[in-house]
Design an enzyme around this catalytic site. Structure first.
Site, short mmCIF file in Angstrom:
data_model
loop_
_atom_site.label_atom_id
_atom_site.label_comp_id
_atom_site.label_asym_id
_atom_site.label_seq_id
_atom_site.Cartn_x
_atom_site.Cartn_y
_atom_site.Cartn_z
N LYS A 136 40.07 54.82 38.49
CA LYS A 136 40.68 53.62 39.09
C LYS A 136 42.12 53.45 38.59
O LYS A 136 43.01 53.05 39.35
CB LYS A 136 39.83 52.39 38.73
CG LYS A 136 40.39 51.07 39.22
CD LYS A 136 40.42 50.90 40.73
CE LYS A 136 41.11 49.60 41.12
NZ LYS A 136 41.16 49.37 42.55
N LYS A 186 48.28 44.15 35.50
CA LYS A 186 47.16 44.40 34.58
C LYS A 186 46.72 45.87 34.70
O LYS A 186 46.53 46.56 33.70
CB LYS A 186 45.99 43.47 34.93
CG LYS A 186 44.68 43.84 34.25
CD LYS A 186 43.48 43.14 34.89
CE LYS A 186 43.24 43.48 36.32
NZ LYS A 186 42.01 44.08 36.73
P1 NAD Z 1 39.22 36.79 41.67
O1 NAD Z 1 40.09 36.15 40.66
O2 NAD Z 1 39.35 36.41 43.11
O3 NAD Z 1 37.66 36.55 41.29
C1 NAD Z 1 37.16 36.53 40.00
C2 NAD Z 1 35.99 35.53 39.96
O4 NAD Z 1 35.40 35.56 38.68
C3 NAD Z 1 36.45 34.08 40.21
O5 NAD Z 1 35.63 33.51 41.22
C4 NAD Z 1 36.24 33.39 38.86
O6 NAD Z 1 35.85 32.03 38.99
C5 NAD Z 1 35.12 34.24 38.28
N1 NAD Z 1 35.08 34.23 36.82
C6 NAD Z 1 36.09 34.47 35.95
N2 NAD Z 1 35.63 34.44 34.68
C7 NAD Z 1 34.31 34.13 34.78
C8 NAD Z 1 33.29 33.94 33.82
N3 NAD Z 1 33.54 34.02 32.51
N4 NAD Z 1 32.03 33.67 34.26
C9 NAD Z 1 31.78 33.56 35.58
N5 NAD Z 1 32.71 33.74 36.54
C10 NAD Z 1 33.96 34.01 36.12
O7 NAD Z 1 39.40 38.36 41.47
P2 NAD Z 1 39.11 39.54 42.53
O8 NAD Z 1 40.31 39.75 43.38
O9 NAD Z 1 37.76 39.32 43.17
O10 NAD Z 1 39.07 40.79 41.52
C11 NAD Z 1 37.99 41.04 40.66
C12 NAD Z 1 38.23 42.39 39.99
O11 NAD Z 1 38.28 43.41 41.01
C13 NAD Z 1 39.53 42.49 39.20
O12 NAD Z 1 39.32 43.27 38.05
C14 NAD Z 1 40.48 43.17 40.18
O13 NAD Z 1 41.51 43.89 39.51
C15 NAD Z 1 39.52 44.10 40.91
N6 NAD Z 1 39.93 44.48 42.27
C16 NAD Z 1 40.50 43.55 43.10
C17 NAD Z 1 40.90 43.94 44.39
C18 NAD Z 1 41.55 42.96 45.34
O14 NAD Z 1 42.12 43.40 46.36
N7 NAD Z 1 41.52 41.66 45.08
C19 NAD Z 1 40.69 45.27 44.82
C20 NAD Z 1 40.05 46.17 43.96
C21 NAD Z 1 39.68 45.75 42.68
#
Ligand code: NAD
Length: 301
Positions: A169, A237
């Protein structure tokens, strides 16, 4: 299968939704409650506490960063104290490979299986159920993880032991950021020199320079549409993860270093919440000006 799902954000909510649609019993947990209720309306079981989501055969985490995954597993009231031996934890978040290796070792001490399975494809891929998933772990755990992840995957690959998925990744994020930066440089040149940009993009998309990034991000850069998508803060990040992994592997990654500095410049200017396509702004500013928004009605979209 009974599956706990922690983290119902941009990516997690649609991924968990696909598991519900596929007939799995999904116990959903998120820090902010409203997202749990939205998924419960689709048929998931709302978890009142984090511990409720640990009462499952498999638990998926989709959280922002390394510290979030560690807190959910090993923090106060963390899952490790409630999960039964034999439970499979699948971490789909993008986090540090080093932290991932340590999580795998700590879970093994409690006889809990672990697979790191970060994803690529963005919100569009999560909603359409067509993510690319890179998995690290032992064969038996991977076989079980594939049954679950297959529901929202277009392609899955077992790339090595625990933490290998995160290393792939990191490479993915280097390639995407580098590609975006060069699309930005090419567009800055084309716009400044007065070339017919839509025609230029058409021909570029037909040759060796073609890429998903050129196809998807260039029109948005021309429209000055930097609504996320994938936020620069999250890409920062991921680039820091890549730089740390390269440092540890004693590999020089100079281009990744330069691009990280351009992302830093935008974050310093308060633009970290914008889409990573906003990288073009950092490039344009090096030459003194940002391009004005191109009128969409003239066919630039
Ligand atoms: P996001 O911020 O939209 O979602 C994260 C969720 O986790 C939120 O709903 C938050 O309330 C919850 N959360 C945070 N800490 C928590 C805890 N301690 N307990 C319970 N819930 C908790 O993030 P995202 O865009 O869905 O990304 C998630 C991961 O996937 C990240 O590591 C990101 O780098 C990766 N990612 C994102 C994308 C994208 O396009 N957004 C693509 C590939 C990978």
């Amino acid at each position: 299968m009974k599956i706990g799902f922690i983290g119902l954000g941009v990516m997690g909510k649609p991924m968990a939704g696909h598991l519900v649609d596929a007939g799995h019993e999904v116990i959903a947990y998120n820090r902010s409650r409203s997202k749990v209720e939205e998924l419960a309306a689709k048929g998931a079981i709302p978890a009142a506490t984090l511990a409720d989501a640990g009462q499952a055969e498999a638990v998926i985490t989709m959280l922002p960063d390394s510290s979030d995954v560690e807190a959910v597993l090993f923090g106060e009231d963390g899952l490790v104290s409630v999960m039964k031996p034999g439970t499979l934890v699948i971490d789909c978040s993008t986090i540090s490979p080093e932290t991932t290796a340590s999580i795998g070792a700590r879970l093994r001490e409690s006889q809990i299986q672990f697979v790191d399975a970060p994803v690529s494809g963005g919100e569009v891929g999560a909603v359409s159920g067509k993510l690319a998933i890179m998995m690290g772990g032992e064969d038996a755990a991977i076989a079980k993880a594939q049954e679950v992840l297959g529901v929202f995957a277009a392609v899955m690959a077992h790339v090595g032991p625990v933490s290998a998925g995160q290393l792939v990744k990191a490479a993915n994020q280097m390639l995407v950021a580098g590609n975006i930066a060069l699309v930005g440089e090419a567009l800055a040149l084309l716009q400044r020199t007065g070339v017919d940009v839509p025609s230029a993009l058409e021909v570029l998309n037909g040759g060796l320079a073609a890429s998903r990034v050129l196809e998807v991000k260039a029109p948005k850069m021309l429209e000055r549409d930097f609504a996320p998508g994938f936020r620069l803060d999250l890409h920062h990040k991921d680039l820091m993860i890549a730089l740390a992994a390269a440092e540890q592997a004693k590999i020089a990654v100079p281009l990744t270093g330069i691009i990280t500095q351009l992302v830093n410049a935008l974050r310093s200017a308060g633009e970290g919440g914008e889409d990573h396509g906003a990288l073009i702004k950092a490039i344009e500013r090096l030459s003194g000006a940002e391009a004005p928004a191109a009128p969409v009605e003239e066919g630039n979209a």
